[in-house]
Design an enzyme around this catalytic site. Structure first.
Site, PDB file in Angstrom:
ATOM      1  N   ARG A 163      -8.302   4.033  -8.890  1.00  0.00           N
ATOM      2  CA  ARG A 163      -9.166   3.293  -9.958  1.00  0.00           C
ATOM      3  C   ARG A 163      -8.814   3.956 -11.326  1.00  0.00           C
ATOM      4  O   ARG A 163      -8.633   5.135 -11.304  1.00  0.00           O
ATOM      5  CB  ARG A 163     -10.431   3.744  -9.539  1.00  0.00           C
ATOM      6  CG  ARG A 163     -10.893   3.021  -8.377  1.00  0.00           C
ATOM      7  CD  ARG A 163     -12.576   3.115  -8.510  1.00  0.00           C
ATOM      8  NE  ARG A 163     -13.096   3.039  -6.788  1.00  0.00           N
ATOM      9  CZ  ARG A 163     -13.451   3.827  -6.068  1.00  0.00           C
ATOM     10  NH1 ARG A 163     -13.426   5.330  -6.580  1.00  0.00           N
ATOM     11  NH2 ARG A 163     -13.862   3.792  -5.086  1.00  0.00           N
ATOM     12  N   HIS A 187      -5.505  -4.779 -12.159  1.00  0.00           N
ATOM     13  CA  HIS A 187      -6.102  -5.926 -11.677  1.00  0.00           C
ATOM     14  C   HIS A 187      -7.584  -5.585 -11.515  1.00  0.00           C
ATOM     15  O   HIS A 187      -7.841  -4.357 -11.186  1.00  0.00           O
ATOM     16  CB  HIS A 187      -5.418  -6.604 -10.554  1.00  0.00           C
ATOM     17  CG  HIS A 187      -5.420  -5.823  -9.346  1.00  0.00           C
ATOM     18  ND1 HIS A 187      -4.582  -4.981  -9.277  1.00  0.00           N
ATOM     19  CD2 HIS A 187      -6.392  -5.747  -8.238  1.00  0.00           C
ATOM     20  CE1 HIS A 187      -4.638  -4.313  -8.125  1.00  0.00           C
ATOM     21  NE2 HIS A 187      -5.751  -4.856  -7.466  1.00  0.00           N
ATOM     22  N   GLU A 220      -0.387  -7.816  -3.000  1.00  0.00           N
ATOM     23  CA  GLU A 220      -1.197  -8.678  -2.488  1.00  0.00           C
ATOM     24  C   GLU A 220      -1.368 -10.188  -3.207  1.00  0.00           C
ATOM     25  O   GLU A 220      -0.795 -10.228  -4.480  1.00  0.00           O
ATOM     26  CB  GLU A 220      -2.632  -7.973  -2.658  1.00  0.00           C
ATOM     27  CG  GLU A 220      -3.113  -7.835  -4.138  1.00  0.00           C
ATOM     28  CD  GLU A 220      -4.369  -6.850  -4.034  1.00  0.00           C
ATOM     29  OE1 GLU A 220      -4.584  -6.112  -3.005  1.00  0.00           O
ATOM     30  OE2 GLU A 220      -4.924  -6.629  -5.214  1.00  0.00           O
ATOM     31  N   HIS A 255      -2.442  -0.668  -7.418  1.00  0.00           N
ATOM     32  CA  HIS A 255      -1.738  -0.237  -6.243  1.00  0.00           C
ATOM     33  C   HIS A 255      -0.293   0.217  -6.409  1.00  0.00           C
ATOM     34  O   HIS A 255       0.211  -0.674  -7.015  1.00  0.00           O
ATOM     35  CB  HIS A 255      -1.860  -1.486  -5.018  1.00  0.00           C
ATOM     36  CG  HIS A 255      -3.128  -1.907  -5.083  1.00  0.00           C
ATOM     37  ND1 HIS A 255      -4.364  -1.198  -4.460  1.00  0.00           N
ATOM     38  CD2 HIS A 255      -3.574  -3.233  -5.178  1.00  0.00           C
ATOM     39  CE1 HIS A 255      -5.297  -1.919  -4.450  1.00  0.00           C
ATOM     40  NE2 HIS A 255      -4.987  -3.210  -4.767  1.00  0.00           N
TER      41      HIS A 255
END
Length: 301
Positions: A189, A169, A111, A94
């Site tokens: 991605r 991740h 996150e 991200h």
């Protein structure tokens, strides 16, 4: 109203399973059931009140309900999800706020994951196992050897992973997590195991953008002062059994029941709570109490 019960929006991404329905009581006809957005003002998947209105509607109708610490944000700051990874998620990253605002016209995403359950031997990808060059990163994406240099972290129930923007991740198969994140839906991605989407075509990759934003280093350890996770967007704690708290003028309180059952009291109101349920306490609701044999994820800004 001091206690607002929320109903999630759900997602049927191809890697999902059925445990959110069977183990967490999430009501959805989707199959697979991959995610439940249990605290969300995001247009891609809002949370709903019992009367069918959205949490965003409630926030707009109740100025000040988010608290003074949220005034610096242009939008509702966080998004909380249940995620059931029956199969591997894509390896992804991200972007930061700066990059995302410039390129995607929404915020980036930091996150955290709190592991609610996992199969024996389960692991996830969390950064690299050593520093790599941008050239090596690009080459490994191209020749499908990226996983050889990633940090494969074994997971156990109760583990927590803090994932700043820029950290490569992936949740791997057999893991159920609660995720607290910035209010964003931007994902790049880089590797997806060659899978195809519902349209029969390979799912899109975002390699050039990922090369721009990825930190090509091992993850760093963080000290959150006794909290599960803490950053400018959220502070998260896990509570077991009875506890007291206060929804003061600074922030709303999000209570996510991750196991068991009990009761929640706030503002002269008491409601039964159980595993899988999400509650929003507006700022200035005052003291609250959770009692019973339950586990609760508590999030404030």
């Amino acid at each position: 109203m001091a206690i607002v019960k929320l109903t999630p929006s759900c997602k049927d991404y191809l890697w999902g399973g059925s445990r959110l329905r069977t183990d967490f009581g999430v009501q959805s006809s989707l199959d697979p059931l991959a995610e439940a957005w249990v605290l969300s003002c995001h247009p891609d998947g809002p949370s709903y009140l019992p009367d069918g209105s959205t949490l965003a509607d409630y926030v707009a109708a109740h100025p000040g309900c988010l608290g003074t610490d949220c005034e610096k944000f242009e939008q509702f700051p966080i998004l909380t999800k249940f995620i059931d990874a029956k199969n591997n998620l894509s390896i992804q990253v991200h972007p930061s706020n700066e990059y995302a605002l410039k390129n995607e016209h929404q915020y980036g995403k930091t996150e955290m994951w709190y592991v609610l359950d996992c199969e024996p031997g389960a692991f996830l990808y969390y950064g690299f196992d050593h520093e790599v060059s941008k050239e090596e990163f690009a080459e490994r994406i191209k020749n499908n050897t990226l996983t050889e240099v990633l940090n494969a972290a074994p997971v156990h129930k109760g583990d927590c992973f803090f994932i700043p923007s820029g950290t490569l991740h992936a949740i791997c198969k057999g893991i159920v997590v609660a995720e607290v994140q910035q209010n964003s839906n931007v994902t790049y991605r880089v590797y997806d195991y060659g899978r195809v989407g519902a349209d029969g075509k390979p799912r899109a990759l975002h390699v050039e953008k990922a090369l721009d934003v990825t930190l090509r280093t091992p993850p760093v350890k963080h000290d959150f002062g006794g909290h599960l996770a803490r950053c400018e967007y959220f502070t998260v704690d896990a509570k077991n059994g009875d506890f007291d708290g206060v929804a003061d003028e600074k922030s709303f309180v999000s209570l996510l029941i991750t196991d068991g059952a009990g009761e929640l009291t706030c503002g002269g109101e008491t409601v039964p709570v159980k595993k899988g349920e999400s509650y929003f306490l507006p700022a200035n609701s005052g003291a609250y109490t959770v009692k019973g044999q339950c586990q609760t994820l508590v999030t404030v800004v």
